[in-house]
Design a protein around this motif. Structure first.
Motif, short mmCIF file in Angstrom:
data_model
loop_
_atom_site.label_atom_id
_atom_site.label_comp_id
_atom_site.label_asym_id
_atom_site.label_seq_id
_atom_site.Cartn_x
_atom_site.Cartn_y
_atom_site.Cartn_z
N GLU A 212 0.83 -1.06 -0.07
CA GLU A 212 0.10 0.00 -0.22
C GLU A 212 0.91 1.45 -0.03
OE1 GLU A 212 -3.66 2.10 2.72
OE2 GLU A 212 -2.65 0.10 3.28
N CYS A 287 -4.07 -3.74 -5.68
CA CYS A 287 -3.78 -4.43 -4.44
C CYS A 287 -3.00 -5.62 -4.59
CB CYS A 287 -4.98 -4.51 -3.62
SG CYS A 287 -6.31 -5.64 -4.43
N GLN A 288 -3.25 -6.27 -5.85
CA GLN A 288 -2.64 -7.50 -5.98
C GLN A 288 -2.43 -7.80 -7.55
OE1 GLN A 288 -4.84 -10.74 -4.36
NE2 GLN A 288 -3.22 -12.52 -5.11
N THR A 390 -7.61 -4.31 -7.85
CA THR A 390 -7.73 -3.04 -6.98
C THR A 390 -8.54 -2.92 -5.97
OG1 THR A 390 -9.26 -2.27 -8.68
CG2 THR A 390 -7.04 -2.15 -9.50
N ARG A 391 -8.30 -1.69 -5.27
CA ARG A 391 -8.89 -1.53 -4.24
C ARG A 391 -9.28 0.31 -4.00
NH1 ARG A 391 -6.07 0.22 0.15
NH2 ARG A 391 -4.08 -0.53 0.08
N SER A 393 -8.64 3.62 -1.90
CA SER A 393 -7.64 3.95 -1.10
C SER A 393 -7.87 5.44 -0.67
CB SER A 393 -6.24 3.73 -1.44
OG SER A 393 -5.32 4.34 -0.65
#
Length: 458
Positions: A212, A287-288, A390-391, A393
């Motif tokens: 992150e 995120c990954q 994705t996420r 943030s």
């Protein structure tokens, strides 16, 4: 006498009846005597039967010639009669005492005693015989039971042996199956080791978690062409809506305070004032990342290069070094500089050159005359992204201001807004960056990694 009783002692064996014809000579008269005998058994010694014979003698006499002339035949008969008289003599000189009645009675008494003893012995022997027969019967019954038990034991043993043989055969089959499985497992293990060795060369990165990163608006703008670029470092393009502004504070607490107040009234001078709404900025960040990598058989990655050597000279020296067969190289097809990392990718025309150079890993290359530098050669990985997640943030120090009308020039309004949010009386603080997008315009804001200052890191 015409009739009389004679006592005759004989030693006989297995005799039930005895008939005797005895011829005796009495004066000049020839007497024929017929004996009828009764046998009384008193004792048996060494198989010899002793008996007392009571006889009644019936005689019949005939008148013979007054003058007896002895012929040869009569002479033989007389001799035979004398022999018989001698053989069957009842009284001898040594047994004279037995000729009396008392002697005979004593002998009979003795014989009776012996007879009673013999009867007692016979009863004892009979009881012993019965006992022995009982024992023999018991032993025969026990023998029958033992034979039955022995047969059962033999049958059980035969079944057990057959069962054990079947178990042994099953164990042999299981052993053979396990050997085959072990052989197959060893083959698979060998394949796995070869695959692991290959994967080790590929430096497999199946799933890499992206750490992150905090991002912040730095005041720079971008254009649509630049939005196609992607780097490992956060570099996010945010399309701004019309009539909005982005403001980044030095302190995250100031931004949180502005967000908590939500609505802010900004005095623009005179009787003019506008009301703005502060909103939280949320950006979509990776995120990954899931990648498939493969070692390139014709390329190598060269690192640990000197910084003071120019790019062209650096590429030329590397091509010259790795083109020589004595250095383990081969014909070079091309060489490229990776400016983001400062490493060089060298491509060979043959497939088997890159592996040998990567196995050696360290190489001494002469970039300047008389001076060599040790560079590191590793396999070059071709990667392909197979999954990208994705996420959202949140930006801690950046706030979005909305509802800004176009009441004056862009620069003047931006200055007034920045001055308003710098005042602590309005809940503001020091401002790092400010960008205003008026109505009728389209602007792309760039968010980069938020590097903490020395005070924040302390």
């Amino acid at each position: 006498p015409k009739t009389g009783t004679f006592l005759l002692g004989l030693n006989v064996r297995n005799c039930e009846k005895l008939s005797l014809n005895v011829c005796v000579r009495v004066s000049s008269t020839k007497v024929c005597v017929d004996f009828r005998l009764q046998l009384y058994v008193y004792s048996v010694k060494a198989g010899v039967l002793s008996a007392v014979l009571a006889t009644q003698v019936h005689t019949s006499c005939r008148n013979l010639p007054s003058r007896f002339e002895e012929t040869e035949t009569e002479r033989k008969r007389r001799t035979t009669s004398q022999q018989l008289t001698t053989d069957f003599s009842l009284i001898t000189e040594s047994q004279g005492s037995q000729n009396t009645l008392d002697g005979i009675l004593n002998a009979i008494s003795k014989c009776k005693v012996q007879h009673n003893q013999l009867l007692k012995e016979q009863q004892d022997l009979s009881r012993a015989r019965d006992d022995q027969e009982d024992l023999a019967k018991q032993f025969r019954q026990r023998l029958v039971k033992l034979r039955i038990s022995l047969e059962e034991d033999d049958n059980n043993q035969a079944r057990d042996v057959d069962s054990e043989r079947k178990k042994i055969a099953a164990l042999h089959d299981e052993e053979s199956r396990l050997k085959r499985e072990i052989q197959r497992a060893e083959e698979e293990l060998q394949l796995e080791e070869e695959s692991a060795h290959h994967l080790k060369q590929q430096t497999d990165v199946s799933t890499a978690a992206v750490p992150e990163k905090k991002v912040v608006f730095t005041g720079e703008t971008g254009y649509g062409a630049n939005t196609l670029d992607f780097d490992v470092k956060p570099h996010i393009v945010y399309p701004m809506e019309e009539g909005t502004a982005l403001i980044t504070f030095e302190d995250e607490e100031v931004a949180q305070k502005i967000l908590s107040l939500r609505e802010h009234k900004v005095d623009l001078g005179g009787d003019c004032a506008i009301t703005l709404e502060a909103k939280l900025i949320q950006l979509l960040v990776p995120c990954q990342v899931e990648m498939d990598t493969e070692v390139c058989s014709r390329r190598i990655l060269v690192s640990n290069l000197p910084k003071k050597v120019g790019e062209d000279r650096l590429l030329d020296k590397l091509e010259i070094h790795f083109a020589k067969s004595k250095n383990g190289g081969g014909e070079v097809e091309e060489s490229d500089m990776l400016h983001d990392s400062g490493n060089v990718v060298i491509t060979f025309t043959e497939n088997n050159i890159a592996k040998g150079l990567a196995d050696k890993q360290y190489h001494d290359v002469e970039f300047e005359k008389g001076r060599k530098n040790r560079v590191k050669v590793t396999p070059f990985l071709n990667g392909e992204i197979t999954s990208f997640q994705t996420r959202l943030s949140a930006c801690g120090r950046t706030v979005l201001l909305t509802g800004i009308p176009a009441v004056m020039e862009q620069e003047n309004l931006q200055d007034l807004l920045e001055i308003h949010f710098q005042k602590t009386s309005n809940g503001g603080g020091e401002v790092d960056a400010f960008l205003y997008n008026p109505l009728g315009q389209h602007t792309l804001a760039l968010f980069e990694e938020d590097c903490p200052t020395e005070d924040q890191s302390q």
